[in-house]
Design an enzyme around this catalytic site. Structure first.
Site, PDB file in Angstrom:
ATOM      1  N   TYR A 136      36.947 -83.022  69.572  1.00  0.00           N
ATOM      2  CA  TYR A 136      35.657 -83.468  70.292  1.00  0.00           C
ATOM      3  C   TYR A 136      35.611 -83.507  72.326  1.00  0.00           C
ATOM      4  CZ  TYR A 136      32.462 -87.564  71.778  1.00  0.00           C
ATOM      5  OH  TYR A 136      32.047 -88.612  72.916  1.00  0.00           O
ATOM      6  N   LYS A 140      33.298 -81.538  74.735  1.00  0.00           N
ATOM      7  CA  LYS A 140      32.898 -81.735  75.726  1.00  0.00           C
ATOM      8  C   LYS A 140      32.135 -81.401  77.166  1.00  0.00           C
ATOM      9  CE  LYS A 140      30.251 -85.517  73.268  1.00  0.00           C
ATOM     10  NZ  LYS A 140      29.106 -85.769  73.663  1.00  0.00           N
TER      11      LYS A 140
END
Length: 236
Positions: A136, A140
């Site tokens: 993640y 991002k």
């Protein structure tokens, strides 16, 4: 002023708050159905596929009569340390947040004109490390790099590209033992939505990542780890 909005990742709490903040007309897209009245229509599609993303953008533009704003809010957050993160977890995180953003932008940029905006929903995890979210965090961080690149390349066409970086979103008060938030609580979906709509309208802002984190990213860890500093911070 009514803006024609395509919102990718619209069925989450943050996505729904964004749709409601913009008001109609908003075309949403996500992996699961959503019947919220904030959307003029909602497409069930996986934009991590380039062909699907192109089709979604074309359908949204036809329905809305063009595009003014594209919001990229899709994400998947597998929780696992790097040494146990599977190929599927890695690809799902990058596919949801980064591949879909690139493919949607690639299809939408030729349709966007002067005064249009792209706003991505990143995360403080892009620049503040936390255990168990390597896929993640990488997705991002890549999304923020893409934001800066597109802002530079398409600014001369009057297209602005920005991102928001939320901290924990839920609205509950952070327990004293975990109070890393200077404002003393986590955020609310509508607070992220307000930042997204601000960036959609901010005509001389591009290439920025705006933290929406209650001050989390400005606080030294020592401020809430060291007992003496914690006491100084929390004193009346």
């Amino acid at each position: 002023m009514s803006r024609r909005v395509l919102l990718v990742g619209g069925s989450s709490d943050i996505g729904l708050a964004i749709a409601r903040a913009f008001g109609p007309p908003v075309v949403g897209v996500g992996l699961t159905p959503c019947a919220d009245p904030a959307f003029a229509s909602y497409l069930v599609a996986d934009c991590s596929s380039s062909d699907v993303a192109s089709d979604v953008v074309a359908r949204a533009a036809r329905e809305l009569g063009g595009l003014d704003v594209v919001v990229l809010a899709a994400a998947i957050m597998p929780v696992a340390p790097a040494h146990t993160t599977s190929d599927t977890q890695w690809r799902s995180a990058l596919g949801a947040a980064l591949d879909s953003a690139f493919f949607v932008c690639r299809a939408a940029l030729p349709l966007l004109g002067e005064g249009s905006a792209i706003v991505a929903v990143s995360s403080v995890n892009a620049f503040l490390a936390a255990p168990g979210v390597p896929a993640y965090a990488a997705a991002k961080a890549g999304l923020e790099g893409l934001v800066r690149q597109l802002a530079l390349e398409y600014g001369p066409r009057g297209i602005r590209v920005n991102a928001v970086a939320p901290g924990l979103i839920g609205g509950e008060t952070v327990p004293d033992s975990a109070a890393g938030y200077p404002l003393g609580r986590t955020g609310r979906p509508e607070e992220v939505a307000a930042a997204v709509t601000f960036l959609a309208d901010a005509s001389f802002v591009t290439g920025v990542v705006l933290p929406v984190d209650g001050g989390l990213s400005i606080a030294s860890p020592a401020a809430f780890v060291r007992p003496d500093l914690r006491a100084r911070w929390l004193q009346d």
